[in-house]
Write a protein that holds these residues in place. Structure first.
Motif, PDB file in Angstrom:
ATOM      1  N   MET A   8       0.999  -1.193  -0.033  1.00 25.32           N
ATOM      2  CA  MET A   8       0.068  -0.010   0.023  1.00 25.32           C
ATOM      3  C   MET A   8       0.754   1.298  -0.090  1.00 25.32           C
ATOM      4  O   MET A   8       1.978   1.246   0.568  1.00 25.32           O
ATOM      5  CB  MET A   8      -0.923   0.077   1.325  1.00 25.32           C
ATOM      6  N   LEU A   9       0.376   2.334  -0.660  1.00 20.89           N
ATOM      7  CA  LEU A   9       1.006   3.537  -0.564  1.00 20.89           C
ATOM      8  C   LEU A   9       0.932   4.393   0.790  1.00 20.89           C
ATOM      9  O   LEU A   9      -0.383   4.478   1.164  1.00 20.89           O
ATOM     10  CB  LEU A   9       0.744   4.416  -1.748  1.00 20.89           C
ATOM     11  N   LYS A  10       1.817   4.864   1.412  1.00 16.73           N
ATOM     12  CA  LYS A  10       1.633   5.384   2.541  1.00 16.73           C
ATOM     13  C   LYS A  10       1.398   6.837   2.372  1.00 16.73           C
ATOM     14  O   LYS A  10       1.832   7.361   1.209  1.00 16.73           O
ATOM     15  CB  LYS A  10       2.863   5.352   3.657  1.00 16.73           C
ATOM     16  N   HIS A  11       0.779   7.621   3.231  1.00 14.50           N
ATOM     17  CA  HIS A  11       0.444   9.034   2.952  1.00 14.50           C
ATOM     18  C   HIS A  11       1.781   9.842   2.791  1.00 14.50           C
ATOM     19  O   HIS A  11       2.829   9.617   3.238  1.00 14.50           O
ATOM     20  CB  HIS A  11      -0.272   9.632   4.304  1.00 14.50           C
ATOM     21  N   SER A  12       1.718  10.985   1.946  1.00 17.04           N
ATOM     22  CA  SER A  12       2.900  11.770   1.721  1.00 17.04           C
ATOM     23  C   SER A  12       3.624  12.462   3.016  1.00 17.04           C
ATOM     24  O   SER A  12       4.657  12.609   3.018  1.00 17.04           O
ATOM     25  CB  SER A  12       2.376  12.686   0.869  1.00 17.04           C
ATOM     26  N   ARG A  13       2.628  12.698   4.101  1.00 13.69           N
ATOM     27  CA  ARG A  13       3.316  13.192   5.220  1.00 13.69           C
ATOM     28  C   ARG A  13       4.192  12.237   5.877  1.00 13.69           C
ATOM     29  O   ARG A  13       4.759  12.639   6.940  1.00 13.69           O
ATOM     30  CB  ARG A  13       1.804  13.666   6.283  1.00 13.69           C
ATOM     31  N   ASP A  14       3.954  10.930   5.399  1.00 12.70           N
ATOM     32  CA  ASP A  14       4.980   9.883   6.220  1.00 12.70           C
ATOM     33  C   ASP A  14       5.936   9.412   5.297  1.00 12.70           C
ATOM     34  O   ASP A  14       6.571   8.520   5.471  1.00 12.70           O
ATOM     35  CB  ASP A  14       4.239   8.866   6.633  1.00 12.70           C
ATOM     36  N   PHE A  15       6.738  10.610   4.711  1.00 12.51           N
ATOM     37  CA  PHE A  15       7.665  10.195   3.824  1.00 12.51           C
ATOM     38  C   PHE A  15       8.942   9.675   4.560  1.00 12.51           C
ATOM     39  O   PHE A  15       9.625   8.820   3.600  1.00 12.51           O
ATOM     40  CB  PHE A  15       8.215  11.642   3.020  1.00 12.51           C
ATOM     41  N   ASN A  16       9.193   9.970   5.729  1.00 13.97           N
ATOM     42  CA  ASN A  16      10.388   9.194   6.139  1.00 13.97           C
ATOM     43  C   ASN A  16       9.912   8.410   7.462  1.00 13.97           C
ATOM     44  O   ASN A  16      10.641   8.445   8.403  1.00 13.97           O
ATOM     45  CB  ASN A  16      11.209  10.490   6.832  1.00 13.97           C
ATOM     46  N   LEU A  17       9.106   7.549   7.224  1.00 15.59           N
ATOM     47  CA  LEU A  17       8.642   6.575   8.092  1.00 15.59           C
ATOM     48  C   LEU A  17       9.516   5.830   8.809  1.00 15.59           C
ATOM     49  O   LEU A  17       9.551   5.219   9.846  1.00 15.59           O
ATOM     50  CB  LEU A  17       7.250   5.916   7.524  1.00 15.59           C
ATOM     51  N   THR A  18      10.366   5.200   7.905  1.00 15.27           N
ATOM     52  CA  THR A  18      11.216   4.347   8.337  1.00 15.27           C
ATOM     53  C   THR A  18      12.428   5.033   9.420  1.00 15.27           C
ATOM     54  O   THR A  18      12.669   4.086  10.322  1.00 15.27           O
ATOM     55  CB  THR A  18      12.390   3.621   7.137  1.00 15.27           C
ATOM     56  N   ARG A  19      12.880   6.043   9.202  1.00 15.70           N
ATOM     57  CA  ARG A  19      13.588   6.851  10.087  1.00 15.70           C
ATOM     58  C   ARG A  19      12.960   7.237  11.159  1.00 15.70           C
ATOM     59  O   ARG A  19      13.541   6.990  12.459  1.00 15.70           O
ATOM     60  CB  ARG A  19      14.112   8.131   9.178  1.00 15.70           C
ATOM     61  N   GLU A  20      11.710   7.522  11.183  1.00 10.34           N
ATOM     62  CA  GLU A  20      10.766   7.788  12.550  1.00 10.34           C
ATOM     63  C   GLU A  20      10.823   6.423  13.319  1.00 10.34           C
ATOM     64  O   GLU A  20      10.856   6.310  14.583  1.00 10.34           O
ATOM     65  CB  GLU A  20       9.553   8.201  12.185  1.00 10.34           C
ATOM     66  N   ALA A  21      10.767   5.163  12.512  1.00 17.09           N
ATOM     67  CA  ALA A  21      10.592   4.123  13.514  1.00 17.09           C
ATOM     68  C   ALA A  21      11.923   3.817  14.000  1.00 17.09           C
ATOM     69  O   ALA A  21      11.764   3.215  15.394  1.00 17.09           O
ATOM     70  CB  ALA A  21      10.348   2.737  12.347  1.00 17.09           C
ATOM     71  N   VAL A  22      13.036   4.062  13.221  1.00 18.93           N
ATOM     72  CA  VAL A  22      14.268   3.495  14.162  1.00 18.93           C
ATOM     73  C   VAL A  22      14.363   4.618  15.190  1.00 18.93           C
ATOM     74  O   VAL A  22      14.892   4.288  16.425  1.00 18.93           O
ATOM     75  CB  VAL A  22      15.375   3.972  13.172  1.00 18.93           C
ATOM     76  N   LEU A  23      14.080   5.709  15.086  1.00 18.80           N
ATOM     77  CA  LEU A  23      13.997   6.950  16.219  1.00 18.80           C
ATOM     78  C   LEU A  23      12.994   6.703  17.255  1.00 18.80           C
ATOM     79  O   LEU A  23      13.500   6.839  18.279  1.00 18.80           O
ATOM     80  CB  LEU A  23      13.948   8.249  15.677  1.00 18.80           C
ATOM     81  N   GLY A  24      12.232   5.947  17.076  1.00 22.19           N
ATOM     82  CA  GLY A  24      11.055   5.569  18.099  1.00 22.19           C
ATOM     83  C   GLY A  24      11.383   4.321  18.874  1.00 22.19           C
ATOM     84  O   GLY A  24      10.620   3.847  19.616  1.00 22.19           O
ATOM     85  N   SER A  25      12.436   3.700  18.215  1.00 25.22           N
ATOM     86  CA  SER A  25      12.686   2.351  18.884  1.00 25.22           C
ATOM     87  C   SER A  25      13.747   2.103  19.743  1.00 25.22           C
ATOM     88  O   SER A  25      14.282   3.335  20.064  1.00 25.22           O
ATOM     89  CB  SER A  25      13.101   1.172  17.775  1.00 25.22           C
ATOM     90  N   ALA A  26      14.613   1.172  20.238  1.00 27.32           N
ATOM     91  CA  ALA A  26      15.561   1.149  21.166  1.00 27.32           C
ATOM     92  C   ALA A  26      16.822   0.982  20.315  1.00 27.32           C
ATOM     93  O   ALA A  26      17.862   1.062  20.803  1.00 27.32           O
ATOM     94  CB  ALA A  26      15.549  -0.181  22.086  1.00 27.32           C
ATOM     95  N   LEU A  27      16.874   0.902  18.925  1.00 30.99           N
ATOM     96  CA  LEU A  27      17.872   1.178  18.191  1.00 30.99           C
ATOM     97  C   LEU A  27      18.852   2.738  18.611  1.00 30.99           C
ATOM     98  O   LEU A  27      18.271   3.580  18.641  1.00 30.99           O
ATOM     99  CB  LEU A  27      17.659   1.162  16.671  1.00 30.99           C
TER     100      LEU A  27
END
Length: 123
Positions: free
Chosen positions: A1-20
């Motif tokens: 599915m295509l993600k919303h354009s406002r979530d363009f950097n979703l992968t980076r946000e996932a890393v920053l929101g994790s324990a990584l």
């Protein structure tokens, strides 16, 4: 599915929101079909080639907040209307509807290519 354009950097946000670690490399893949499978295959190839030792792969399904091409106000009203359980709640949500919410959105040029390569019939 295509993600919303406002979530363009979703992968980076996932890393920053994790324990990584914040220095953990992250990259994003966006296509209309099989995003999770493509990320797994891409990272498996990097491991096989010795470019990386380990990886985390995933995909995005935005069906719960679909990127509907309507105004932001109408999108929020539609989502709230879907969540409303009772008739009074639905009427309260609908009372927020304004004519500006119904203004046409600019058209996005569509591609003639199928969204999912294997969804088309083979000849």
């Amino acid at each position: 599915m295509l993600k919303h354009s406002r979530d363009f950097n979703l992968t980076r946000e996932a890393v920053l929101g994790s324990a990584l670690s914040a220095e953990t490399p992250a990259y994003d893949l966006q296509q209309a079909c099989a995003t999770g499978l493509e990320t797994v295959l891409g990272l498996a190839n990097k491991i096989k080639l010795g470019q990386i030792d380990s990886a985390i792969a995933g995909g995005v399904d935005s069906a719960s907040d679909a990127p509907i091409a309507v105004s932001e106000g109408l999108r929020e009203i539609l989502l709230d209307l879907n969540r409303a359980k009772t008739l009074p709640q639905r009427l309260q949500v609908l009372s927020r509807l304004r004519p500006k919410d119904l203004a046409p959105m600019p058209r996005v040029r569509e591609s003639h290519a199928p969204a999912c390569p294997w969804a088309s019939t083979r000849r």
